[in-house]
Write a protein that holds these residues in place. Structure first.
Motif, mmCIF file in Angstrom:
data_model
loop_
_atom_site.group_PDB
_atom_site.id
_atom_site.type_symbol
_atom_site.label_atom_id
_atom_site.label_comp_id
_atom_site.label_asym_id
_atom_site.label_seq_id
_atom_site.Cartn_x
_atom_site.Cartn_y
_atom_site.Cartn_z
ATOM 1 N N ARG A 187 31.644 30.221 45.745
ATOM 2 C CA ARG A 187 30.493 30.801 46.433
ATOM 3 C C ARG A 187 29.641 29.770 47.139
ATOM 4 N NH1 ARG A 187 28.761 36.185 45.098
ATOM 5 N NH2 ARG A 187 30.471 37.311 45.978
ATOM 6 N N GLN A 188 29.738 28.536 46.692
ATOM 7 C CA GLN A 188 28.985 27.479 47.365
ATOM 8 C C GLN A 188 29.726 27.009 48.614
ATOM 9 O OE1 GLN A 188 29.621 27.251 43.871
ATOM 10 N NE2 GLN A 188 27.663 28.283 43.564
ATOM 11 N N ASN A 189 30.770 27.782 48.979
ATOM 12 C CA ASN A 189 31.585 27.490 50.150
ATOM 13 C C ASN A 189 32.380 26.197 50.060
ATOM 14 O OD1 ASN A 189 31.390 29.749 51.742
ATOM 15 N ND2 ASN A 189 29.395 29.140 52.533
ATOM 16 N N ASP A 190 32.692 25.798 48.833
ATOM 17 C CA ASP A 190 33.590 24.667 48.688
ATOM 18 C C ASP A 190 35.001 25.224 48.607
ATOM 19 O OD1 ASP A 190 31.336 23.128 48.436
ATOM 20 O OD2 ASP A 190 31.230 23.478 46.278
ATOM 21 N N ILE A 191 35.859 24.686 49.429
ATOM 22 C CA ILE A 191 37.250 25.136 49.383
ATOM 23 C C ILE A 191 37.931 24.479 48.190
ATOM 24 C CG2 ILE A 191 39.478 25.008 50.560
ATOM 25 C CD1 ILE A 191 37.816 25.298 53.172
ATOM 26 N N ILE A 192 38.527 25.296 47.356
ATOM 27 C CA ILE A 192 39.238 24.783 46.197
ATOM 28 C C ILE A 192 40.720 24.820 46.541
ATOM 29 C CG2 ILE A 192 39.754 25.183 43.764
ATOM 30 C CD1 ILE A 192 37.118 26.736 43.624
ATOM 31 N N SER A 193 41.401 23.710 46.372
ATOM 32 C CA SER A 193 42.837 23.783 46.635
ATOM 33 C C SER A 193 43.543 24.033 45.315
ATOM 34 C CB SER A 193 43.336 22.498 47.287
ATOM 35 O OG SER A 193 43.000 21.415 46.477
ATOM 36 N N PRO A 194 44.370 25.079 45.265
ATOM 37 C CA PRO A 194 45.059 25.403 44.018
ATOM 38 C C PRO A 194 45.950 24.242 43.573
ATOM 39 C CG PRO A 194 45.295 27.155 45.622
ATOM 40 C CD PRO A 194 44.688 26.015 46.338
ATOM 41 N N ALA A 195 46.041 24.059 42.265
ATOM 42 C CA ALA A 195 46.831 22.946 41.740
ATOM 43 C C ALA A 195 48.325 23.196 41.938
ATOM 44 C CB ALA A 195 46.516 22.762 40.260
ATOM 45 N N TRP A 196 48.691 24.463 42.000
ATOM 46 C CA TRP A 196 50.105 24.817 42.134
ATOM 47 C C TRP A 196 50.182 26.200 42.760
ATOM 48 C CZ3 TRP A 196 52.948 28.781 39.623
ATOM 49 C CH2 TRP A 196 54.350 28.661 39.682
ATOM 50 N N ILE A 197 51.087 26.360 43.705
ATOM 51 C CA ILE A 197 51.241 27.673 44.346
ATOM 52 C C ILE A 197 52.701 28.068 44.331
ATOM 53 C CG2 ILE A 197 50.992 29.016 46.471
ATOM 54 C CD1 ILE A 197 48.754 27.348 47.324
ATOM 55 N N SER A 198 52.946 29.294 43.977
ATOM 56 C CA SER A 198 54.287 29.826 44.116
ATOM 57 C C SER A 198 54.170 31.153 44.833
ATOM 58 C CB SER A 198 54.900 30.022 42.733
ATOM 59 O OG SER A 198 55.899 31.005 42.799
ATOM 60 N N TYR A 199 54.880 31.283 45.934
ATOM 61 C CA TYR A 199 54.821 32.550 46.670
ATOM 62 C C TYR A 199 56.233 32.992 46.998
ATOM 63 C CZ TYR A 199 54.034 35.931 50.355
ATOM 64 O OH TYR A 199 54.050 37.078 51.107
ATOM 65 N N THR A 200 56.561 34.187 46.613
ATOM 66 C CA THR A 200 57.865 34.754 46.947
ATOM 67 C C THR A 200 57.636 35.892 47.915
ATOM 68 O OG1 THR A 200 58.399 34.339 44.646
ATOM 69 C CG2 THR A 200 60.023 35.549 45.935
ATOM 70 N N PRO A 201 58.028 35.726 49.167
ATOM 71 C CA PRO A 201 57.806 36.821 50.126
ATOM 72 C C PRO A 201 58.643 38.038 49.768
ATOM 73 C CG PRO A 201 59.065 35.048 51.141
ATOM 74 C CD PRO A 201 58.696 34.574 49.779
ATOM 75 N N GLY A 202 58.097 39.197 50.029
ATOM 76 C CA GLY A 202 58.796 40.434 49.690
ATOM 77 C C GLY A 202 59.872 40.758 50.709
ATOM 78 N N LYS A 203 60.777 41.599 50.300
ATOM 79 C CA LYS A 203 61.788 42.111 51.232
ATOM 80 C C LYS A 203 61.523 43.597 51.381
ATOM 81 C CE LYS A 203 65.532 38.990 50.146
ATOM 82 N NZ LYS A 203 66.617 38.836 49.182
ATOM 83 N N ILE A 204 61.602 44.065 52.627
ATOM 84 C CA ILE A 204 61.280 45.466 52.881
ATOM 85 C C ILE A 204 62.200 46.374 52.082
ATOM 86 C CG2 ILE A 204 61.344 47.250 54.674
ATOM 87 C CD1 ILE A 204 60.121 45.152 56.524
#
Lengths: 553, 609
Positions: free
Chosen positions: A381-398
């Protein structure tokens, strides 16, 4: 004759009791806790443990429900967690429950490592379970099923000590309602059903007169006493969480077991080794009859000592002040933004602690919402961008698999962190729409996983991890108008198109009068072609005639 | 071909006929024979099926209302503590907004406001759907609906059957408060409102009811349906309210018009027509008649219930309205799907009857057929006269067919490709010029501060002065342009007219698809003028000019002066609510200027000939 029969049954019954007592154990308890002057939280816990030699492959069932045991054996299940919930647990006001569960149905299963085809077993098991609980769990198809990477680890002991998440399957159905028809088969799994002990209070019609109702079924392997974990047992936990609103029930400020459940508590189930009723009230309220024993702030009533059905009453404060119980932990509130085809998903995660807390954020987004990962933003909320320590994203298939998002975020102390991303709404083919398509489609709740140590809460159940579920979100995607106006629009458009065609023809064509003798250029060309052809054939004929004439001559 | 010829010979008569047929059709729509009784499409609503609980009393409503007579700051605090004691989850939202873009320069301080909203969390659901009850708080006078809302909240809190969260939303500053709240709810900020983000939400909002009650009792309830730019709520929602009013024997009206006592009489017909016209008038302004318009913009079906008190008639107490509101909420609670079944496009001749889009659209089609037919006939006639000429020529030289063919071919070639006489380029040029003038008119208000300082006028005066100036300048330019710099040939003037006719028909048609009432009203006075304006000489020319002046924008605004101020229209355009200003400046004005151009070029046609 009847008396004799009864005697025989009693004999067999006690014989069973004695034989099973060796390696099976059953405990039951009900915890009643006043969250604030208006809310009463009830937590029923029924635990069956079973020591076994090597492998959970029993042939004879005693306390452990056979119907479930056979499924577990057949589908090679190591660990099973199944909850069905009506309503939303409001962490901010109510604190943490003994067993967290999301709105609707949730099922996650760890299969044994020797499972050949996990997906096949998963499909089979969901179908079997849906039969067992009369729930639409068979709708957990491949478009719903996911395999979370780190959010859902095994709670119990794992063979070999290592976990491979390819043996995990997770699915939620947010639209699934919890009904009596689900509750009845669930109660049948209890050794004493709803005949004795706290189970006697399970009155379906009264349970549904609550703000929150959740049934849970958890099967896992656990270590027996002793740190080395040489001996193991299987553990089946069944619980019901229920939150009553005294104001809605017109019970302010006094309530009793009878007024909440419309039933009295009965003496303990004879099969149980422990059967207790625990009550905790807010300051100023009194319990009658007075319970002398007390454990951890709870007054305890041992149901084994109870001789007959009895009632427990609580006298509350006549003029309760407005108290808002503040949660000293982490809360999550998710909502949808945007209108039309564009939409956004925002979760505002609040950390009430005065130190940094790492969390795992897990979100499944259905395939018909096309998420845009580049818009993923984690901002405090203080408008500081937090960078996630780890990201995993699996895009969906239609039409095949959903979008899966899993990230580790360190929440700053005393902060509000907003996690957001955008999506565009996709289209479904017209046969894919469920009945009542205009109701909308659900995005399953976001799951936040934290360590219980970080939240300063003590948990008897399910180890060191706390799942925090947000609200399920209803999203309207474009739905064709399946009704009469749709046909009208189609018809009108067709008529317009036809009339447009003729008008366009009229407007763009040049008219000029042809003299009666005149032929159109195309026709003329055609005629000339025929003429030429004719003349050629004639010529040929002439030639041939000439040649024959020559020959003849 | 024969039919076409007949049509071409009598095209003027046919035009008059279609126009009149359209108008007559429209008037006839108000006859009970031509419109239908309202009915429910969504059976889940089943209004009045449940008994109201009678949990509140008049005293309770009055007691709640007694709290809200003092100054705003204090009442808001009372409101919050009252809602909390009732057992609602209460939040507040602060916002600041700018409402006047003409009289307030950039650095002008924003107006502040506070919205208070309380969630009645439904015991039967998980906060996925909700219904909003919006009570706008007026600064000049109390809104007695506050008492009804609080009594209802208290009653609902003690009930088990609610499956949708009920949001009690108390907004300030009319529609600005509602917009601030809705903007924050949907995360779509408006540039003229700076609103705090909301601290809690209640899923997807299915419907909203706005309550305005300026007196302690009421004689009848007026339903306000018209949203921005011709938007209307689903007819099931208004129908639901009307049915419940009927059930509880409360008089209901639309646009302050009641259902006639005997619909079959002439008076009944007149009443139907008047109600329809009143509704169309409101719709054509593109402005909303209440806070519900803001909800409609977010695809939330909403209506405003306004209590009206009259001294001559017996009054009802607020408890009656409380029961209605409870009934509406109970019906909405039953709703499984979003409103999607009934009509979204309709006109109401009374509370109980409706004219569907399928009935009223053809009359606009008939009216617009006149310019289309005229344009078509002019196009086709030119072709036929061409071919007639060639026919005559061919008659002269019948001897050699090949020669004639060659001759016609070259003529055809000349006319289509070189065509110095058709002047399509100039027509397009002329139309672009007209649209540039329209754009200038559209942009002109941004020079208001400059003008006001140059001529030391107030902002409002200079704003209007500026608009009129641009108007006149464009007119004078058109006059000069056609007299001194450029002249059409006969063919060119004809083509210009064809283009104008088509342009007018298409533009009005498109407007009517978005806002039927605006489109129809514009077509009513535009079509006769646009169809019969020609390049004429003498007194007819001045008559044409007079008719054009009559339908010019400033005069139209003068006729409807009491509806909305031009400054207000402009402000509403900037806040992205009403498209009336852009429609007038970017669509109507260029159209009008083209017509003026047609009247101007007549003299030079003669010279060219």
């Amino acid at each position: 004759m009847q008396k004799n029969m009864l005697g025989l049954f009693v004999l067999i019954y006690f014989a069973m009791f004695c034989t099973c007592n060796g390696n099976e154990n059953y405990e039951e308890s009900l915890k009643l806790d006043m969250i604030d002057p208006e809310l009463v939280y009830g937590f029923f816990n029924f635990t069956t443990t079973w020591n076994y030699e090597h492998w959970f492959a029993p042939r004879h069932y005693k306390l452990f429900p056979r119907s479930l045991g056979q499924l577990i054996q057949k589908y090679n299940i190591a660990e099973l967690h199944f909850t069905m919930t009506q309503g939303l647990w409001r962490y901010k006001r109510w604190g943490f429950p003994d067993a967290s569960s999301p709105t609707g149905a949730q099922l996650w299963v760890w299969f044994h490592k020797n499972t050949e085809d996990v997906d096949k077993n998963w499909v089979g098991f969901t179908n079997a379970l849906s039969g067992l609980f009369c729930a639409s769990l068979n709708f957990i198809n491949k478009a719903v099923t996911v395999t979370p990477k780190i959010s859902f680890r095994p709670v119990g002991v794992v063979e070999g000590g290592e976990t491979d998440n390819t043996f995990l399957r997770y699915g939620t159905l947010s639209r699934e309602n919890l009904c009596t028809e689900n509750l009845t088969p669930w109660m049948k799994l209890l050794p004493c059903g709803s005949k004795a002990g706290p189970g006697a209070l399970l009155n379906p019609s009264q349970l549904h007169h609550s703000k929150f109702l959740s049934i849970g079924l958890h099967f896992l392997h656990d270590c027996s006493e002793g740190g080395s974990c040489e001996r193991r047992h299987v553990k089946l936990e069944q619980h019901i969480s229920v939150v009553y609103d005294l104001r809605t029930l017109n019970l302010m400020p006094n309530f009793s077991l009878l007024s909440l459940f419309k039933k009295r508590v009965k003496p303990a189930c004879p099969l149980s080794s422990r059967s207790v009723l625990m009550v905790r009230v807010i300051e100023g309220a009194t319990i009658s009859p007075a319970l002398t024993e007390s454990v951890g702030g709870f007054s305890v009533l041992n149901l084994h000592r109870l001789k007959s059905d009895s009632n427990v009453q609580v006298k509350g404060l006549k003029t309760p002040g407005v108290t808002t119980k503040l949660n000293h932990g982490v809360t999550n509130h998710c909502y949808l933004t945007g209108i039309g085809l564009e939409g956004g998903f925002v979760c505002s995660i609040v950390n009430h602690n005065n130190r940094e807390i790492p969390i795992i954020f897990f979100q499944v987004v259905p395939w018909f919402l096309h998420t845009q990962v580049h818009t993923l933003k984690v901002v405090s909320r203080q408008n500081d961008i937090i960078s996630p320590a780890w990201i995993s994203y699996t895009p969906g298939k239609i039409r095949e698999s959903p979008n899966i998002m899993e990230l580790i975020v360190r929440l700053p102390s005393d902060s509000i962190t907003e996690l957001s991303f955008h999506f565009t709404k996709g289209f479904m083919t017209w046969i894919e729409h469920p009945p009542d398509a205009n109701h909308g489609f659900y995005i399953s709740p976001a799951v936040i996983t934290t360590k219980t140590n970080d939240l300063n809460i003590s948990k008897e159940l399910h180890g060191s991890v706390q799942h925090i579920y947000s609200e399920a979100i209803l999203v309207n995607i474009p739905v064709p108008d399946f009704s009469m106006p749709y046909n009208v629009i189609c018809l009108v458009c067709t008529v317009l198109a036809i009339s447009f065609g003729s008008f366009h023809n009229l407007a763009t064509r040049r008219f000029h009068k042809l003299s009666p003798n005149e032929v159109s250029p195309v026709k003329k060309k055609f005629l000339s072609l025929i003429e030429r052809f004719k003349s050629r054939t004639k010529k040929n004929e002439d030639d041939s005639l000439a040649s024959t004439a020559e020959k003849s001559s | 071909m024969k039919l076409l010829k007949k049509l071409l010979c009598n095209v003027n008569k046919v035009c008059v006929f279609t126009y009149l047929a359209g108008v007559i059709w429209f008037i006839l729509l108000s006859h009970p024979q031509f419109h239908a009784r309202c009915y429910f499409s969504e059976n889940a609503l089943s209004p009045g099926l449940v008994h109201s609980q009678f949990a509140s009393s008049n005293n309770e409503i009055a007691r709640f209302n007694r709290y809200f007579t003092g100054d705003t700051e204090k009442t808001q605090q009372t409101m919050i503590s009252l809602l909390q004691s009732i057992g609602l989850e209460v939040h507040q939202q602060k916002f600041a907004f700018r409402e006047d873009f003409i009289n307030q320069p950039e650095e002008f301080q924003l107006k502040n406001g506070t919205n208070i909203y309380g969630f009645m969390r439904a015991p039967r659901s998980a906060g996925t759907e909700s219904v909003v009850i919006n009570i706008p708080l007026f600064h000049s006078q109390p809104n007695y609906a506050v008492g009804i809302a609080l009594a209802l909240a208290k009653q609902m809190r003690g009930e088990m059957h609610w499956a949708k969260d009920i949001v009690f939303l108390f907004t300030e500053h009319g529609s600005y408060g509602a917009q601030a709240w809705l903007d924050a709810y949907h995360g779509t900020p408006s540039f003229h409102i700076a609103a705090d983000p909301l601290t809690s939400h209640a899923g997807s909002i299915q419907a909203a009811i706005v309550m305005e009650m300026k007196d302690k009792s009421f004689t009848y309830i007026n339903l306000k349906l018209e949203g921005y730019n011709g938007q209307l709520p689903n007819m099931d929602l208004s129908n639901l309210a009307v049915r419940l009013f009927k059930l509880h024997e409360i008089l209901a009206s639309v646009n302050y018009q009641f259902h006639p006592y005997d619909p079959s009489t002439m008076d009944g017909f007149k009443s139907f027509l008047k109600t329809t016209l009143k509704m169309m008038k409101q719709l054509s302004t593109g402005m909303s008649s209440g806070n519900h318009g803001d909800f409609l913009r977010y695809n939330i079906e909403a209506i405003t219930l306004e209590g009206i008190r009259s001294k001559q008639h017996p009054n009802r107490d607020l408890l009656a309205l409380h029961r209605i509101l409870e009934g509406i909420c109970r019906s909405l609670n039953n709703l499984l799907e979003r409103f999607h079944q009934s009509f979204f496009f309709y006109l109401l001749p009374s509370t109980e009857r409706y004219i569907s889009i399928g009935m009223y659209m053809p009359c606009l089609g008939l009216v617009l057929l006149a310019p289309l037919l005229k344009a078509l006939s002019m196009l086709v006639r030119s072709e036929i006269t061409d071919s007639d000429v060639t026919e005559e020529q061919s008659d002269d030289q019948k001897e050699n067919i090949d020669d004639i063919l060659q001759d016609v071919g070259s003529k055809y070639f000349e006319e289509t490709v070189q065509t110095p006489t058709t002047q399509w380029n100039s027509v397009v040029q002329m139309m672009i010029l007209c649209h540039v003038a329209g754009y200038l008119l559209f942009r002109s208000p941004s020079f208001t501060p400059v003008w006001s300082s140059m001529f030391s006028l107030t902002f409002t005066t200079s704003f209007i002065f500026l608009l009129v100036t641009v108007h006149l300048a464009a007119l004078v330019f058109m006059e000069l342009h056609s007299q001194h710099f450029f002249s059409f040939t006969q063919e060119g003037a004809k083509n210009f007219r064809v283009a104008s006719l088509l342009h007018a028909a298409i533009a009005v048609g498109v407007i009517s698809i978005m806002n039927f009432s605006l489109g129809f009203i514009v077509s009513l006075f535009l079509v006769p003028v646009v169809t019969f304006i020609q390049t004429r000489e003498g007194w007819l020319k001045y008559l044409q000019k007079l008719s054009l002046i009559i339908i010019s924008l400033p005069l139209i605004h003068f006729y409807t002066h009491h509806a909305y101020e031009v400054v207000q229209i402009y402000n509403f355009h900037l806040t992205n609510r009403s498209w009336l200003f852009p429609a007038a400046s970017l669509v109507y004005f260029p159209m009008w200027l083209q017509l003026w151009g047609i009247t101007c070029c007549s003299k030079h046609v003669e010279i060219a000939n």
